[in-house]
Design a protein around this motif. Structure first.
Motif, PDB file in Angstrom:
ATOM      1  N   LEU A 162     106.663  49.584  56.783  1.00 13.17           N
ATOM      2  CA  LEU A 162     106.770  48.299  57.467  1.00 13.17           C
ATOM      3  C   LEU A 162     108.198  48.094  57.934  1.00 13.17           C
ATOM      4  CD1 LEU A 162     104.761  46.212  54.846  1.00 13.17           C
ATOM      5  CD2 LEU A 162     103.996  46.715  57.182  1.00 13.17           C
ATOM      6  N   VAL A 163     108.366  47.763  59.229  1.00 14.93           N
ATOM      7  CA  VAL A 163     109.707  47.519  59.768  1.00 14.93           C
ATOM      8  C   VAL A 163     109.701  46.233  60.582  1.00 14.93           C
ATOM      9  CG1 VAL A 163     110.303  49.981  59.814  1.00 14.93           C
ATOM     10  CG2 VAL A 163     109.274  48.925  61.845  1.00 14.93           C
ATOM     11  N   ASP A 164     110.887  45.679  60.797  1.00 18.31           N
ATOM     12  CA  ASP A 164     111.042  44.449  61.584  1.00 18.31           C
ATOM     13  C   ASP A 164     110.974  44.743  63.074  1.00 18.31           C
ATOM     14  OD1 ASP A 164     111.640  42.393  59.481  1.00 18.31           O
ATOM     15  OD2 ASP A 164     113.256  43.804  59.035  1.00 18.31           O
TER      16      ASP A 164
ATOM     17  N   THR B 254     118.786  50.598  54.704  1.00 11.55           N
ATOM     18  CA  THR B 254     119.580  49.368  54.689  1.00 11.55           C
ATOM     19  C   THR B 254     118.768  48.106  54.388  1.00 11.55           C
ATOM     20  OG1 THR B 254     119.325  48.972  57.079  1.00 11.55           O
ATOM     21  CG2 THR B 254     121.165  50.373  56.384  1.00 11.55           C
ATOM     22  N   ARG B 255     117.423  48.241  54.300  1.00 16.25           N
ATOM     23  CA  ARG B 255     116.578  47.049  54.108  1.00 16.25           C
ATOM     24  C   ARG B 255     115.508  47.272  53.038  1.00 16.25           C
ATOM     25  NH1 ARG B 255     115.644  45.132  60.494  1.00 16.25           N
ATOM     26  NH2 ARG B 255     117.866  44.789  60.933  1.00 16.25           N
ATOM     27  N   PHE B 256     115.740  48.221  52.175  1.00 20.73           N
ATOM     28  CA  PHE B 256     114.689  48.625  51.239  1.00 20.73           C
ATOM     29  C   PHE B 256     115.296  48.918  49.868  1.00 20.73           C
ATOM     30  CE2 PHE B 256     112.604  52.250  49.202  1.00 20.73           C
ATOM     31  CZ  PHE B 256     111.268  51.896  49.181  1.00 20.73           C
ATOM     32  N   GLN B 257     114.643  48.435  48.823  1.00 18.62           N
ATOM     33  CA  GLN B 257     115.012  48.760  47.449  1.00 18.62           C
ATOM     34  C   GLN B 257     113.775  49.277  46.724  1.00 18.62           C
ATOM     35  OE1 GLN B 257     118.030  48.810  46.045  1.00 18.62           O
ATOM     36  NE2 GLN B 257     118.970  48.106  47.976  1.00 18.62           N
ATOM     37  N   GLY B 258     113.881  50.478  46.158  1.00 20.68           N
ATOM     38  CA  GLY B 258     112.730  51.144  45.588  1.00 20.68           C
ATOM     39  C   GLY B 258     112.020  50.371  44.491  1.00 20.68           C
ATOM     40  N   ASP B 259     112.785  49.588  43.702  1.00 18.09           N
ATOM     41  CA  ASP B 259     112.160  48.872  42.583  1.00 18.09           C
ATOM     42  C   ASP B 259     111.418  47.621  43.040  1.00 18.09           C
ATOM     43  OD1 ASP B 259     114.459  47.495  43.285  1.00 18.09           O
ATOM     44  OD2 ASP B 259     114.884  46.850  41.236  1.00 18.09           O
ATOM     45  N   ALA B 260     111.668  47.169  44.268  1.00 17.16           N
ATOM     46  CA  ALA B 260     111.066  45.916  44.729  1.00 17.16           C
ATOM     47  C   ALA B 260     110.138  46.088  45.927  1.00 17.16           C
ATOM     48  CB  ALA B 260     112.166  44.915  45.100  1.00 17.16           C
ATOM     49  N   ASP B 261     110.313  47.165  46.692  1.00 17.17           N
ATOM     50  CA  ASP B 261     109.659  47.259  47.990  1.00 17.17           C
ATOM     51  C   ASP B 261     108.652  48.403  48.110  1.00 17.17           C
ATOM     52  OD1 ASP B 261     111.005  45.040  49.074  1.00 17.17           O
ATOM     53  OD2 ASP B 261     112.804  46.251  49.374  1.00 17.17           O
ATOM     54  N   ILE B 262     108.283  48.992  46.998  1.00 15.74           N
ATOM     55  CA  ILE B 262     107.214  49.995  46.994  1.00 15.74           C
ATOM     56  C   ILE B 262     105.972  49.369  46.371  1.00 15.74           C
ATOM     57  CG2 ILE B 262     106.412  52.170  45.991  1.00 15.74           C
ATOM     58  CD1 ILE B 262     109.200  53.257  46.194  1.00 15.74           C
TER      59      ILE B 262
ATOM     60  N   VAL C 100     113.218  42.902  56.292  1.00 22.75           N
ATOM     61  CA  VAL C 100     114.176  41.972  55.685  1.00 22.75           C
ATOM     62  C   VAL C 100     113.437  40.706  55.248  1.00 22.75           C
ATOM     63  CG1 VAL C 100     116.193  40.521  56.148  1.00 22.75           C
ATOM     64  CG2 VAL C 100     116.072  42.833  57.094  1.00 22.75           C
ATOM     65  N   PRO C 101     113.675  40.187  54.038  1.00 26.17           N
ATOM     66  CA  PRO C 101     113.095  38.892  53.664  1.00 26.17           C
ATOM     67  C   PRO C 101     113.444  37.839  54.712  1.00 26.17           C
ATOM     68  CG  PRO C 101     114.110  39.926  51.757  1.00 26.17           C
ATOM     69  CD  PRO C 101     114.485  40.767  52.947  1.00 26.17           C
ATOM     70  N   PHE C 102     112.491  36.985  55.051  1.00 21.38           N
ATOM     71  CA  PHE C 102     112.708  36.019  56.136  1.00 21.38           C
ATOM     72  C   PHE C 102     113.954  35.167  55.887  1.00 21.38           C
ATOM     73  CE2 PHE C 102     112.149  31.975  58.319  1.00 21.38           C
ATOM     74  CZ  PHE C 102     111.829  32.408  59.609  1.00 21.38           C
TER      75      PHE C 102
END
Length: 494
Positions: free
Chosen positions: A399-401, A418-426, A464-466
């Motif tokens: 998913l991308v902006d 630059t917009r992804f963290q493995g522990d939160a976004d998988i 990116v979170p809104f």
């Protein structure tokens, strides 16, 4: 561009008008491994082992052992070429197919002799030999045999009479026999064959080779976009704005594509299964879209061939299984199916979809999603779930902006970095049926997998979170038309 594209020959003429998009050769080529080995370097791309690249299509004017026949490969092995052949911008192909699937134009049957029947060879003739009549390549030295990789299989359901077109793995097994592989539970003609077998009936079938690219792309739609009984030739009709023309077969009760280069007529025989490599005994079938040579199946069905018809000086169209050609044919209809599913649920949020080369057009999709308000946060992940529903063989979704080019995998990976963290976004969804040709979808690969063909589907949320969008604005450059600086003219003093 000049004339409309209506068949393989007019498609080739279109490519001749495009610089660098068609390479013609009169050097004789051996169909056993050599033809594919050449194109691997020239323009295969996709998931083919490196070194390979995306390059021009090729037209071989001389095929050894087949005087008078030609072979074309790679016509669809470039999104740019597909776009030109379908008269659509490359980035809008998914949207165009989505619209055409919603407004189909049914095929029509012509009367009289069709172009595909200019030359007729009946199987009851003593000199009939499929191996000599059709210059089908053997893509690697260990393949089960010569394969027809771009045969448009056309058949009708024994109960309803409704017809469908699908591309299947077809191996020439003898002078009048073809093996056909049906992925269990995945293709409509397979369901037709199963029903005919229950009735102990033969299933009439035609295989049209060398057709309008609109037919080749349109035929690759799958459920739920095109349920059983939906004739995908109607999508090709919508792409062209006029019906696909069919003709009556000469030896079986079925239809074929009237302007095809070759047509193989025959019947799927009930109760017969074929060992795919019965002639080669290599244990392999052919190179498949994930990039591996698939194992030979012991459960192929058998087509008894009754006739071969073709145009004068026919052109055999073929492809390399893992090439960019598969990405175009499988990926663009998948994009259209995803667009259709998400647009119904949340119109205006999905900006675009790309089923990229790395996934062979099936395993991976990039969704470009626009969060317009704070309440859209989380909807991007719902869109990913809908995409999995639209196409069951998807394994990974990125998913991308809206400021990320979903067709540029470097830009997608930039977003990931630059917009992804493995522990939160998988987001993982284990234990879901996916595709049997992925060798990692197997209990030997992971104890979490219960059966071959099951996968852990994964969403990579690189949006990116809104609430933080202002902090992630990309560098804004002056929007300048560079053409005056690129014209080659010398600078004039003032």
């Amino acid at each position: 561009m000049s004339d409309k594209v209506t068949d393989l020959r007019s498609a080739i003429e279109r490519l001749k008008e495009m610089p660098g998009q068609l390479l013609e050769t009169h050097v004789p080529v051996e169909p056993m491994a050599e033809l594919s080995g050449i194109y691997r370097h020239v323009g295969a791309g996709g998931t083919v082992k490196r070194p390979t690249k995306e390059g021009p299509a090729m037209l071989f004017h001389r095929v050894k052992g087949h005087p008078g026949a030609k072979a074309a490969i790679g016509l669809l092995a470039s999104r740019k070429r597909v776009a030109s052949l379908l008269d659509c911008p490359p980035e809008k192909l998914g949207w165009k197919l989505f619209e055409c699937a919603g407004h189909p134009i049914e095929p029509v049957v012509i009367h009289g002799k069709a172009q595909c029947q200019e030359v007729v060879h009946r199987a009851d003739s003593p000199d009939f030999d499929l191996r000599k009549l059709v210059p089908a390549p053997t893509n690697t030295p260990v393949d089960a045999g010569p394969y027809i990789t771009l045969g448009m299989c056309y058949a009708s359901h024994p109960d309803t009479g409704l017809s469908d077109v699908t591309i299947h793995r077809l191996c020439i097994q003898g002078k009048d026999e073809l093996s056909i592989f049906f992925t269990p539970g995945a293709r409509h003609i397979g369901a037709m064959a199963e029903r005919a077998e229950e009735l102990n009936q033969r299933l009439p079938i035609s295989v049209s080779i060398g057709v309008d690219p609109a037919i080749e792309v349109g035929s690759c739609f799958e459920p739920p976009t095109t349920p059983l009984g939906f004739d995908e030739l109607s999508i090709a009709g919508a792409l062209r704005g006029e019906p696909v023309k069919l003709c009556r077969c000469l030896t079986v009760k079925e239809h074929a594509i009237a302007n095809a280069e070759y047509v193989i007529e025959g019947e799927v025989i009930p109760g017969v299964r074929v060992q795919e490599d019965q002639n080669s005994h290599t244990g392999y079938a052919m190179p498949e879209f994930p990039g591996y040579t698939g194992p030979a199946s012991s459960q192929c069905w058998m087509i008894k061939v009754t006739a071969v018809t073709h145009r004068k000086d026919p052109i055999l169209q073929t492809c390399i299984g893992p090439s960019e050609e598969h990405v175009s044919m499988a990926g663009i209809p998948t994009e259209a199916s995803i667009i259709g599913m998400i647009e119904k649920a949340m119109p205006g949020r999905l900006q675009n979809v790309y089923c990229c080369s790395a996934g062979g057009g099936k395993y991976m999709a990039v969704l470009q999603f626009c969060k317009k308000t704070a309440s859209d946060e989380g909807r991007q992940r719902q869109a990913a779930l809908l995409a999995f529903s639209a196409f069951s063989e998807l394994k990974h979704i990125f998913l991308v902006d809206e400021d990320v080019d979903c067709f540029d995998m470097n830009d997608v990976l930039w977003a990931m970095n630059t917009r992804f963290q493995g522990d939160a976004d998988i987001i993982t969804i284990p234990g879901v049926r996916c595709h049997p040709l992925d060798p990692s979808n197997d209990p030997d690969f992971s104890p979490s997998i219960r059966d071959h063909g099951i996968a852990c589907k994964t969403i990579f949320d690189c949006t990116v979170p809104f609430s933080l969008k202002k902090r992630f604005q990309r560098a804004q450059f002056l929007d300048v038309d560079p053409s005056p600086w690129m014209s080659g003219q010398k600078e004039h003093e003032v």
